[in-house]
Enzyme design. Structure first.
Site, PDB file in Angstrom:
ATOM      1  CB  CYS B  89      -0.791  -0.181   0.690  1.00 29.10           C
ATOM      2  SG  CYS B  89      -2.121   1.455   0.962  1.00 29.10           S
ATOM      3  CG  HIS B 218      -4.020  -3.828   3.172  1.00 26.94           C
ATOM      4  ND1 HIS B 218      -2.491  -3.027   4.496  1.00 26.94           N
ATOM      5  CD2 HIS B 218      -3.992  -2.503   2.780  1.00 26.94           C
ATOM      6  CE1 HIS B 218      -2.932  -1.639   4.198  1.00 26.94           C
ATOM      7  NE2 HIS B 218      -3.853  -0.948   2.880  1.00 26.94           N
ATOM      8  CD  GLU B 220      -0.945  -4.960   5.379  1.00 25.46           C
ATOM      9  OE1 GLU B 220      -1.080  -5.770   5.039  1.00 25.46           O
ATOM     10  OE2 GLU B 220      -1.113  -3.745   6.238  1.00 25.46           O
TER      11      GLU B 220
END
Lengths: 174, 266
Positions: B89, B218, B220
């Site tokens: 990002c 993302h 994660e």
């Protein structure tokens, strides 16, 4: 039909401008830059007999769409000339993806009763550099601050989706 | 000495702790490392992650102020040495402004940008949603080797400037490096599912050497199954519906790919 340039600036700190200036001076070490100012400029084409001041007054008091009067103030058509031993280079940056705002022009026309036929936006940078010669000052700004080719070169213009022009009559030094 | 990963913390980063947890979940040791860390400190790490967030408040444009930090000079050296670097990002935006990706001519010149999100030729504003992506040539980047071709994977996006633009789009189109692309549930890459106007539906891409990956979504936030929303039409969501205790999410493979690479080195 008249065209008005509305230069908007922050009344207090302009954080974008401050960070650009810090990055240029302290991270990129371009030490000829003395001072940097940033303006958002609306280029307004409007069919009205009113004076430019009256038009802007109408646009900015009936809506907050162009500027927030609590935080921002403006100049009309020209930026004030400051007495300085440095050369000031005026750069105008426009997005190549979208520079015109026809929907906003329609909204302003409806809300303010002023027939706006064209509305464009640009970011204006005033770069004061410690180079007395105007041509050399412009070359310095172009090479070091505008031509963003790598991480160490240029910052004010994205080379992929923005374009810039330098306002010739903006060069000034006393 | 075991391999350690540096997760950078810029002023305004906000995904560094989740990213560290994702790395830990595959057995990798990771530290949160300041943007002003010394060169010798940085040298001690085997891989680097630039996490999501809003470094320097996205001032001037997203990622550009961070891309001028002294740290970047060292990152460029690490990339040239072949060390793995991941930008997520805001990290992706920083890598774009440094010229580390796609770096097709190995010149570190800027060849791509993350422009403001657009739809139907108009600015579209900030987007926060779950989307599907697929990865072309996953074996060609260190971070995607555990994925297979044509795998459709759900992931979260959360950005205002994620619109991939290229100085030479034809070159990117012809490139055989790893590319992550927005697609629909069945894996079709179409305009309809492009959330931000990115050229060729690109959500992320590798450098030419395959050791740097820049991606806007993302990973994660999809490392563990409990992060995946139940409403998605994907096996991860179905697994969650049936057995919510299972923890392995669809993007743990990204961190696993890195762990496998680093294990092979040490």
């Amino acid at each position: 039909m008249q065209t008005i340039k509305l230069y908007i600036y922050k009344k207090n700190l302009d954080l974008d401008c401050m960070s650009a200036s810090e990055a240029i001076k302290h991270f990129m070490h371009k030490d000829k830059l003395v001072h940097l100012q940033r303006f958002l400029c609306w280029h307004i084409q409007v069919a009205s007999e009113l004076s430019k001041e009256a038009i802007i007054e109408t646009l900015t008091t009936n809506t907050y769409l162009l500027l927030n009067p609590n935080k921002e103030a403006y100049f009309i058509d020209e930026l004030p000339q400051k007495q300085s031993s440095n050369t000031s280079v005026h750069v105008s940056v426009k997005s190549t993806l979208k520079a015109e705002y026809p929907e906003l022009a329609e909204t302003l026309t409806a809300k303010c009763g002023l027939p706006i036929s064209r509305l464009e936006k640009s970011i204006e940078w005033l770069c004061q550099v410690a180079i007395p010669d105007a041509e050399k000052a412009t070359a310095y700004v172009e090479q070091e601050l505008l031509n963003t080719t790598s991480y160490s070169q240029g910052i004010l213009v994205n080379p992929i989706y923005e374009q810039y022009s330098i306002k010739e009559n903006s060069l000034q030094h006393s | 000495m075991s391999a350690k990963v540096a997760v950078f913390q810029f002023p305004g980063s906000n995904c560094e702790y989740e990213t560290m947890e994702s790395l830990n979940s595959v057995g990798l040791e990771a530290d949160i490392v300041s943007w002003s860390a010394s060169e010798s400190e940085l040298d001690s790490y085997s891989a680097y992650v630039l996490p999501g967030g809003f470094s320097f408040q996205d001032r001037v444009r997203a990622g550009v102020v961070s891309s001028k930090l002294p740290l970047i000079k060292h990152l460029i050296r690490f990339a040239d040495e072949g060390k793995p670097i991941l930008g997520i990002c805001n990290g992706c935006q920083i890598l774009a402004e440094t010229g580390l990706v796609p770096n097709s001519a190995n010149s570190h010149n800027i060849e791509m940008a993350l422009a403001p999100n657009m739809k139907h030729n108009d600015f579209y504003g900030f987007v926060c949603d779950w989307v599907y992506v697929k990865i072309d040539n996953p074996k060609k980047n260190i971070f995607t080797t555990a994925f297979s071709d044509n795998e459709v994977i759900p992931i979260q996006i959360n950005h205002g400037e994620g619109n991939f633009r290229f100085s030479n789009p034809e070159k990117i189109q012809e490139s055989t490096t790893t590319q992550i692309k927005y697609c629909d549930e069945s894996g079709q890459v179409t305009d309809d599912v492009n959330p931000n106007g990115a050229m060729m539906n690109i959500a992320g891409l590798s450098n030419s050497k395959g050791n740097v990956l820049a991606m806007m979504p993302h990973p994660e936030r999809a490392t563990f199954n409990y992060q995946v929303p139940r409403y998605l039409n994907h096996e991860a969501a179905e697994t969650k519906r049936n057995a919510p205790s299972i923890s392995e999410g669809p993007w743990q493979k990204l961190f696993l790919s890195l762990a496998n690479h680093l294990k092979g080195q040490h």
